[in-house]
Design a protein around this motif. Structure first.
Motif, PDB file in Angstrom:
ATOM      1  N   ALA A 112      -1.948  -5.076  -7.764  1.00 44.78           N
ATOM      2  CA  ALA A 112      -0.833  -5.696  -8.484  1.00 44.78           C
ATOM      3  C   ALA A 112       0.221  -6.245  -7.517  1.00 44.78           C
ATOM      4  CB  ALA A 112      -0.193  -4.691  -9.435  1.00 44.78           C
ATOM      5  N   GLY A 113       0.017  -6.042  -6.220  1.00 46.29           N
ATOM      6  CA  GLY A 113       0.949  -6.552  -5.224  1.00 46.29           C
ATOM      7  C   GLY A 113       1.965  -5.537  -4.744  1.00 46.29           C
ATOM      8  N   LEU A 114       1.774  -4.270  -5.115  1.00 45.55           N
ATOM      9  CA  LEU A 114       2.741  -3.235  -4.747  1.00 45.55           C
ATOM     10  C   LEU A 114       2.355  -2.549  -3.437  1.00 45.55           C
ATOM     11  CD1 LEU A 114       3.078  -1.680  -8.292  1.00 45.55           C
ATOM     12  CD2 LEU A 114       4.842  -2.982  -7.086  1.00 45.55           C
ATOM     13  N   LYS A 115       3.364  -2.213  -2.652  1.00 48.25           N
ATOM     14  CA  LYS A 115       3.150  -1.403  -1.455  1.00 48.25           C
ATOM     15  C   LYS A 115       3.084   0.047  -1.912  1.00 48.25           C
ATOM     16  CE  LYS A 115       4.970  -0.131   3.018  1.00 48.25           C
ATOM     17  NZ  LYS A 115       6.013  -0.294   4.017  1.00 48.25           N
ATOM     18  N   VAL A 116       2.038   0.757  -1.484  1.00 48.32           N
ATOM     19  CA  VAL A 116       1.835   2.146  -1.893  1.00 48.32           C
ATOM     20  C   VAL A 116       1.761   3.011  -0.643  1.00 48.32           C
ATOM     21  CG1 VAL A 116       0.341   3.747  -3.144  1.00 48.32           C
ATOM     22  CG2 VAL A 116       0.549   1.376  -3.931  1.00 48.32           C
ATOM     23  N   LEU A 117       2.619   4.009  -0.564  1.00 48.36           N
ATOM     24  CA  LEU A 117       2.606   4.921   0.571  1.00 48.36           C
ATOM     25  C   LEU A 117       1.492   5.952   0.403  1.00 48.36           C
ATOM     26  CD1 LEU A 117       6.394   5.600   1.214  1.00 48.36           C
ATOM     27  CD2 LEU A 117       4.928   3.818   2.161  1.00 48.36           C
TER      28      LEU A 117
END
Length: 176
Positions: A112-117
């Protein structure tokens, strides 16, 4: 004030003190989003960090047909775009919200285009103590619109099963 107070057992978030606060989002800062994944009950808490502490902007529970990672990802990206940094429940690496898609929750968020740690869930007591320490030091401000988060913080008792009684407070703790 005090509407949801736990009167019968030891409170988990004993350092939390309710105050009426309207938190303004800073468009120049990232938005950290703690996510707690549950079938039929998806939760996230969005906040920003400054040297003064954490500012909780929003707490959201998605239920029923909207309670899936695809909907959560679209909602988060729609509100904050690439400024959102997601800190998920580490079970998101394995759990698949959609068997037909065959991908993990983390991959759905990333697609979805999100940065995920990449994180590990802290031990429950450690997470609770860390959150309490931040409350004790007055380093967490919560927008007064976060009614369900405030309710969880005021009512969760030490003898409650946190995984069934509290999801927004858990999501808060993933970021803190």
């Amino acid at each position: 004030f005090g509407e949801f107070c736990n009167q019968t057992a030891k409170s988990v978030y004993y350092a939390f003190k309710r105050s009426s606060v309207t938190c303004a989002e800073n468009p120049n800062l990232p938005v950290y989003v703690g996510c707690d994944f549950n079938a039929g009950n998806m939760n996230y808490v969005a906040m920003q960090y400054t040297p003064d502490g954490f500012t909780v902007l929003q707490s959201v529970t998605l239920k029923d047909h909207t309670a899936n990672t695809f909907s959560m990802a679209q909602e988060i990206y729609g509100k904050w775009g690439s400024r959102a940094i997601v800190i998920p429940d580490s079970t998101a690496r394995a759990r698949k919200t959609s068997a037909e898609a065959g991908i993990t929750d983390i991959r759905i968020l990333q697609n979805a285009g999100l940065k995920v740690l990449d994180t590990q869930n802290p031990r429950i007591k450690d997470r609770q103590n860390t959150v309490n320490m931040q409350f004790f030091r007055s380093r967490i401000k919560i927008d007064s619109s976060c009614i369900n988060l405030i309710k969880e913080l005021e009512t969760l008792a030490s003898d409650d099963d946190e995984g069934t009684k509290s999801h927004l407070a858990v999501a808060l703790g993933y970021v803190i």
